[in-house]
Design a protein around this motif. Structure first.
Motif, short mmCIF file in Angstrom:
data_model
loop_
_atom_site.label_atom_id
_atom_site.label_comp_id
_atom_site.label_asym_id
_atom_site.label_seq_id
_atom_site.Cartn_x
_atom_site.Cartn_y
_atom_site.Cartn_z
N HIS A 368 -1.54 -10.98 -4.03
CA HIS A 368 -0.58 -9.61 -3.77
C HIS A 368 -0.50 -9.14 -1.91
O HIS A 368 -0.75 -8.46 -1.69
CB HIS A 368 -1.31 -8.78 -4.35
N GLU A 592 -3.45 -6.81 2.36
CA GLU A 592 -3.27 -7.33 0.82
C GLU A 592 -3.27 -5.49 0.31
O GLU A 592 -3.97 -4.55 0.59
CB GLU A 592 -4.54 -8.16 0.18
N GLU A 594 -3.77 -3.54 -3.20
CA GLU A 594 -4.08 -3.61 -5.02
C GLU A 594 -2.93 -2.86 -5.49
O GLU A 594 -2.55 -1.49 -5.56
CB GLU A 594 -4.88 -2.18 -4.03
#
Length: 738
Positions: A368, A592, A594
């Protein structure tokens, strides 16, 4: 001819004795009579006219010898005694278009026969005559038969029919033309109004047809229109009348259909069929279609009113993205005004610095981590706030300023990406109109050079529609763009019809799987997951990345990861955010994302906030509609309604829905519809039917007084509403909509 009068009397005596004698002629001299007979003989001999006579029973008692020869009789056979109605057959084409009485009716009524075209029975090939006659009566005013003339018009009849065909049918496609369709719609609505029947009208035009004309030439455009007409004929069949109004505009009249589920399914099939590739002179063309649908008597009771309603619905379908159908609703008038305001203000949006670029992350499926940000244009109007791209991008394409917006966006993105980490790219959408411009490569080169951005950080997202037209030019542009150092992505893959051979030869670096395949891919009632797996396998074989668009919940995330997509995009990770917010995030080293969102996919539920009516027994209440789905709704406004209570929700506009209370807590209730709602073509929901204005008229409201909100009269009368709804349940001719 000299024996005409004696033959009349003799033939009558031979066929039936009771036939009365012809009425006596006025006294004339022998010389005058002889001259008249000679004149009639010369007319017959010259073929300028023939004569015939019948008795009071409608049987032929005389026919000129020259005319008898055209009847194709066997040797020894006579035309005398043949019924006129069997000898002279009507011209069915003329009868269908004319308001004149048929020959049988004229003969039975003993009226004069004005010049009338008939076809002779029993002849080899088609022999056409034009006949005229006067009824004859004796001194007691008893009808004695007809005396008439005839002439052969076979030579000119076909030419006349061809001319009439040209006046009523489109010479290119063979479909009905505007004149015939208008006449057909008017007569159908008039007849159906007295019979209380419904008529649906579809208006459609072709998307990107002009692009085919411009790139492939007008002969190719004509051939395309012929193929479109052939596809429409196969789809519609004998269910309705199809017409071409001109250019790329078509119309379909569908009698006795008011089921919006049926019409929506048919509309979607038409759009899908017309959007499939066409082969024209060895070249491939891909177009689209948009459609507006209106239904009489709900949306109009005369032709002009119904056409305007269907036109508004078509205008809405085109304005909201094309390739869609829309049902007419009274709200569309406001939509047209809104579109006009957008068009007026959009031209000044760049000069006023109202446009912005926002960015949505595209992350790796494994960790991700962001590798690319899709640039999405936003318009913050100085007075009306944020305006949806779905509203202004189609307008920009229609009014011809999409190239200007596209050039501004490309330069803006290049200037902003220059400040990003080198590991992150920006994807810029390119419209087919931009790509078709002769200076597109020059514009890209200029944006790269003036900004100083690394070309490898720019990714151009191109749709499959660029494969329409001149393929040599398309592939040449691909090569020139790759030489600049930018990357290429094929956007919305799977929604168009690009050939796999094009995909093999085009130098794409990435395929974006359209969100329509990602949405609901975890459900068991579709093949979306299998389609995603197939696209991923194809991309891997071609050494391309894949992006699953529109990931919104965690079960979809798990499925696209399982099927092997290399990259992900969707609001599960982030919505599109302003450029400064992106830059701040990168400066903090946050690469990144989430996944934050619901665990499971569930069918779309529309958030609502409006007042509607609720009918129970003999009472009508005002309640607040909070949300709406295909199977039910959430309402507020009644206290502690018992579970299992049956109610009727009145959405207005003749739109009634039977529902049962399934959840009840204080002032809030969840109801389940007896019949699920359907897609209305505008990302909304509706039911198949509405309460017919004819039913409203039956309970005391005159049809002529109906307006857009006239159905409120029915909903306001609980007993009338219940009665109407019971009729709906029994007959299936009306229903509800939301």
């Amino acid at each position: 001819m000299a024996g005409l009068f004696s033959k009349l009397t003799k033939s009558a005596e031979e066929t039936e004795q009771e036939v009365p004698e012809p009425a006596p002629l006025p006294p004339i001299s022998a010389s005058d009579l002889e001259r008249r007979v000679e004149l009639l003989d010369s007319l017959e001999s010259a073929g300028l006219g023939w004569f015939w006579a019948s008795d009071s029973k409608g049987r032929l008692i005389y026919l000129s010898d020259a005319a008898t020869q055209q009847l194709g009789l066997e040797e020894g056979e006579s035309a005398v005694g043949m019924p006129l109605a069997e000898l002279f057959l009507p011209d069915n084409d003329q009868a269908a278009e004319s308001s004149e009485r048929p020959l049988k009716f004229v003969l039975a009524a003993r009226n004069s026969i004005s010049p009338m075209t008939v076809r002779l029975a029993g002849t080899q090939g088609e022999v056409w005559w034009e006949i005229a006659a006067k009824p004859q009566f004796d001194e007691n005013d008893h009808f004695t038969g007809y005396r008439g003339s005839a002439k052969d018009i076979s030579a000119t009849h076909q030419s006349r029919r061809d001319a009439e065909q040209l006046s009523k049918f489109d010479s290119l496609t063979g479909l009905s033309n505007r004149y015939r369709m208008t006449k057909q719609l008017t007569s159908t609505l008039t007849a159906f109004r007295s019979a209380k029947r419904s008529v649906a009208l579809m208006m459609l035009d072709l998307d990107r047809f002009k692009q085919v004309n411009d790139t492939m030439g007008h002969p190719a455009g004509d051939e395309l229109l012929k193929q479109v007409a052939a596809r429409l004929k196969r789809l519609i069949g004998d269910r309705g009348e199809i017409g071409r109004l001109g250019g790329d505009e078509f119309q379909v009249i569908l009698p006795d259909i008011d089921d919006r589920g049926v019409l929506g399914d048919l509309g979607q099939r038409v759009i899908q069929m017309l959007s499939q590739p066409y082969s024209i002179n060895g070249m491939r063309a891909v177009i689209g279609s948009s459609m507006g649908i209106a239904i009489a008597p709900y949306d109009g009771i005369d032709a002009d009113e119904l056409v305007k309603a269907a036109d508004l619905a078509l205008y809405s379908a085109k304005g909201e993205g094309r390739g869609q159908y829309r049902f007419y609703s009274s709200d569309l008038k406001e939509g047209v005004k809104h579109r006009h305001r957008i068009e007026e203000d959009l031209r000044d949006a760049i000069a006023k610095n109202e446009l912005q670029m926002h960015y949505q992350p595209i992350v790796t499926a494994e960790k991700h981590t962001v590798e690319c940000m899709e640039a999405l244009m936003r318009w913050e109007h100085s007075d009306r706030g944020m305006i949806s791209p779905g509203d202004f991008i189609p307008v920009a394409e229609d009014v011809g300023i999409i190239r200007e917006l596209g050039e501004w966006a490309l330069i803006e993105v290049c200037n902003q990406v220059k400040l990003w980490p080198k590991s992150v790219r920006a994807a810029v959408n390119v419209s087919a109109v931009q790509f078709a411009s002769d200076d597109f490569v020059k514009i890209v080169r200029h944006a790269l050079q003036t900004s100083g951005v690394n070309p490898e950080q720019i990714e151009l997202e191109i749709t499959e529609s660029v494969f329409v037209g001149d393929l040599d030019r398309t592939f040449r542009l691909f090569r020139e763009l790759k030489e600049l150092g930018v990357k290429l992505a094929l956007d919305d893959f799977g929604t168009g019809y690009s050939s796999l051979s094009y995909l093999r030869d085009a130098p794409f670096d990435k395929i974006k799987i359209d969100q329509s395949f990602v949405r609901g891919c975890s459900a068991n009632d579709n093949n979306n997951a299998a389609i995603i797996a197939a696209i991923v396998s194809l991309a891997e074989a071609l050494n391309m990345e894949t992006v699953a668009e529109g990931v919104e919940n965690k079960d979809e995330l798990a499925m696209v990861q399982k099927r092997g997509a290399s990259h992900l995009q969707g609001i599960l990770f982030s919505r599109a955010v302003p450029a400064q917010e992106v830059l701040d995030r990168f400066e903090r080293g946050e690469f990144e994302y989430e996944p934050l969102g619901p665990e499971k996919y569930r069918p779309d539920r529309r958030t609502e906030f409006r007042r509607i009516g609720l009918i129970h027994d003999d009472h009508r209440y005002k309640v607040m509609l909070r949300n709406l789905s295909k199977t039910g709704a959430k309402i507020e406004g009644l206290l502690d309604v018992p579970l299992g209570t049956q109610v009727v929700l009145d959405f207005g506009g003749g739109q009634l829905a039977v529902a049962t209370v399934k959840r009840s807590q204080g002032f809030s209730q969840g109801v389940e519809f007896e019949t699920p709602l359907i897609n209305d073509g505008a990302d909304g929901l509706c039911t198949r039917h509405r309460v017919s204005p004819y039913q409203i008229e039956a309970v005391g409201r005159p049809l002529a007084s109906l307006g857009n909100d006239a159905y409120a009269a029915l909903a306001g009368n609980v007993k009338a509403a219940s009665k109407a709804f019971i009729e709906v349940d029994i007959t299936g001719t009306s229903g509800i909509a939301a």
